[in-house]
Structure formats: structure tokens, C-alpha cells
Enzyme design. Structure first.
Site, short mmCIF file in Angstrom:
data_model
loop_
_atom_site.label_atom_id
_atom_site.label_comp_id
_atom_site.label_asym_id
_atom_site.label_seq_id
_atom_site.Cartn_x
_atom_site.Cartn_y
_atom_site.Cartn_z
N CYS A 68 0.83 -1.20 0.00
CA CYS A 68 0.00 0.00 0.00
C CYS A 68 0.87 1.26 0.00
CB CYS A 68 -0.94 -0.01 1.20
SG CYS A 68 -2.02 1.43 1.25
N CYS A 76 -0.52 4.13 2.01
CA CYS A 76 -0.34 4.02 3.47
C CYS A 76 1.12 4.28 3.87
CB CYS A 76 -0.67 2.61 3.97
SG CYS A 76 -2.09 1.84 3.25
N ASP A 77 2.05 3.69 3.14
CA ASP A 77 3.43 3.62 3.63
C ASP A 77 4.42 4.46 2.84
OD1 ASP A 77 2.57 1.82 5.54
OD2 ASP A 77 2.91 0.09 4.26
#
Ligand code: NDP
Length: 308
Positions: free
Chosen positions: A134, A137-138
Site C-alpha cells: 500500500c 499508506c506507507d
């Protein structure tokens, strides 16, 4: 056999949000957490894009908070995996862990999706230490660093473009001689100076040390090996919705995602509602999943009122 008003399957943001709303509506929901209690967010690190957390929050912490919030209003949160469902008549018959039986007036399915991985041992070893599925997200943890994205679809191109805006160099590793993504996405990727597309390349191994990922060993379609130095390795080769239990019972799309009536959480079976990534091949964001969990609980509440 327990007879209940509302059974929720899944414990990501969709499931817990449904549980919060359903408990506050006096539906006395029972929620089964499934294979990954807390869902996909527990496999990421910091979540910085969920509104309301200006400093960010760890995925595990957010899911613990959501669980406690649901329990505070009386949701019965249990560990277990649904192993059999019969949606042919109401109340629906559901079996958990092969033995525990339920008759549920409404069923909210929030079983989510799982990212596909390549299946390399080194990929599993460095998951959460540079390997992620992701970028949204990261990606932020790789500011001004070099990263690689695997895949040639819209997700891979979108993630590569996003990463290119914060990272120094992005390698896009594509196994075919072309991208499968839409023309617009292809154009964007091919015209971004710090994205280098490596066509006809596969990942042979992810390299790293005690601190995480340091590189990847690639092999092209002629068998020639090369190494790239990277700090982050992002998978974007698709997701599997967790819908095996519902095949033949609910309308699913070609990729297995549960179909819902537009603008609602209603599935093809009256009284069965779907929320979160299990019905969402497009956005796949925690905030969207939470919103759709709310919709599912409200739809279930209204459905039960109509039945009275
Ligand atoms: P896709 O299935 O479209 O693409 C997956 C990509 O990963 C393909 O390039 C595929 O290669 C590659 N791949 C699969 N397995 C492997 C493997 N083992 N090793 C290397 N590469 C692999 O998935 P997406 O997640 O990109 O998209 C899913 C759907 O969502 C699509 O319909 C897409 O259009 C849509 N979407 C739309 C967006 C938008 O409109 N903004 C954004 C994101 C997704 P190959 O081509 O060789 O099979």
C-alpha cells in the site's frame, strides 16, 4: 444455536464501524473478527491519512480503538472464522469455526480483501520492513529515497505516480513488454522523469539486512540478472476479495467482489449487506471502508424496521 438480529463478519474499519452503529441502534450485533483480527490496517505501520489523527496513528492502535469503541456500545466482538453460510432463506444460517451455529436476521459482510504477493520467502521476511502492498499508506516513509513498484495495472501506475511525487527514484517492474493500465495512466507514468519502467522484468529476490530492504535482484525475460538499490518495495499486482464463502449465493463481479445496489450496501439477497473492501475494487481506503460500514448498519436497521 444463537438467534440474533445482526451478525457482522470482519474486523477492519468497515466491520467495526458497522458494529458501532448497529449497537447504538440496539441491534445487539455479534462481530466475528475473522482470520486477521483488525484487518489489513494491522499489517501496515503508521496511518497518516485517516481524518482526525493530526499526528497519525499506528494501524494496530487504530483497530484496538475501534474495537473498544464498538464494545463500549455493547457489540459482542468474538474471535472466530465463518466456515459456512446459507443465505437461501431468512433468518440466515451461519456456522463459525465449524461448530458454532447462528440464525441471523441480517448479515453484514465486511470480510475485506487481501493484497496479492509474489510469494518469495524474502518478501515475507521483509514485510513491514520495506515491503508493503500500500503506497498510499506507507509511501511517506520513503521520502527522498529510492523505491520499486511491481505491476503494470492502474494500481501500480497510480502508486508509482504517487511515490514519484515524494521519492527520489521509482522503478516500475513490469513482467510484460507493455503496461495494462489505462492510456492516461500509461502516459503519466512514461512521462514522469523519476519513474523508470523496467519492462519484461521479474523480481527474483528482495535483498536486505537487519534494518530492512536494501535492494532487489531482477531477472529479465532473457534470463539476464541485475540489481537495483532501493529502500522500499511495493506490491501492486492486485487484490483478492475474501468472498469464497459466498460464491453461488450472492452476486459477485468478475473479480469476485460483492455487488451492491448503487449508493447502498444492499447485496443481491435481501437482509445481507456488504461493506468495505469486499465490495470496493476501486478506492480501498480505511476511511471509505468505515463510511460503508456505517451505511451497512443503517441499511440493516432500516431493513429490520420494515420487516416489523
Ligand atoms: P490488475 O489486475 O489490473 O493489474 C495487475 C498487474 O499486476 C498486471 O500488470 C499484472 O501483469 C501484474 N501482475 C500480476 N501478478 C503478477 C506477478 N506474479 N508478478 C508480476 N506482475 C504481476 O490490478 P490493479 O490492482 O492494477 O487494478 C484492478 C482493477 O481496478 C482494474 O480494473 C483497474 O483498472 C482498476 N483500477 C482503477 C483505477 C482508476 O481508475 N483510477 C485505479 C486502480 C485500479 P499482467 O499484465 O502481465 O497480467
Amino acid at each position: 444455536m444463537e438467534e440474533i438480529k445482526c451478525l457482522i463478519l470482519g474486523s477492519g474499519p468497515a466491520g467495526f464501524t458497522a458494529a458501532i452503529y448497529a449497537s447504538r441502534a440496539n441491534l445487539a450485533p455479534i462481530l466475528y473478527e475473522g482470520i486477521t483480527p483488525g484487518g489489513q490496517l494491522t499489517t501496515t505501520t503508521e496511518i497518516e491519512n485517516f481524518p482526525g489523527y493530526p499526528e497519525g496513528i499506528h494501524g494496530t492502535q487504530m483497530m484496538d480503538d475501534l474495537r473498544r469503541q464498538a464494545q463500549r456500545f455493547g457489540a459482542d466482538v468474538r474471535t472466530g472464522i465463518a466456515t459456512h453460510v446459507d443465505l437461501s432463506s431468512r433468518p440466515f444460517h451461519v456456522v463459525v469455526d465449524g461448530t458454532k451455529e447462528f440464525k441471523a436476521d441480517t448479515l453484514i459482510i465486511a470480510t475485506g480483501a487481501t493484497a496479492k504477493y509474489l510469494g518469495l520467502p524474502s518478501e515475507a521476511k521483509f514485510r513491514g520492513m520495506g515491503v508493503s502492498a500500500c503506497a498510499t499508506c506507507d509511501g511517506f516513509f520513503y521520502r527522498q529515497k529510492d523505491v520499486a513498484v511491481v505491476g503494470g495495472g492502474d494500481t501500480a501506475c497510480e502508486e508509482a505516480s504517487y511515490l514519484a511525487s515524494i521519492c527520489r527514484q521509482v522503478y516500475l517492474i513490469v513482467r510484460k513488454p507493455f503496461l495494462r493500465a489505462s492510456k492516461a495512466m500509461q502516459h503519466r507514468v512514461l512521462n514522469t522523469p523519476n519513474i523508470k519502467v523496467l519492462f519484461e522484468h521479474n523480481t527474483a529476490e528482495i535483498l536486505g539486512d537487519d534494518n530492512g530492504v536494501t535492494g532487489a535482484l531482477l531477472r529479465d525475460n532473457h534470463g539476464v540478472e541485475s540489481t537495483i538499490n532501493i529502500d522500499g518495495f511495493f506490491l501492486a499486482i492486485g487484490h483478492h476479495p475474501v468472498t469464497e464463502l459466498f460464491v453461488g449465493q450472492l452476486d459477485l463481479n468478475d473479480e469476485g467482489y460483492i455487488k451492491t445496489r448503487p449508493g447502498s450496501s444492499h447485496t443481491s439477497v435481501e437482509g445481507v449487506f456488504a461493506a468495505g473492501d469486499v465490495k470496493d475494487p476501486t478506492y480501498r481506503q480505511a476511511i471509505v471502508a468505515a463510511g460503508s460500514g456505517c451505511m451497512a448498519a443503517l441499511d440493516a436497521e432500516r431493513f429490520l424496521l420494515e420487516q416489523e
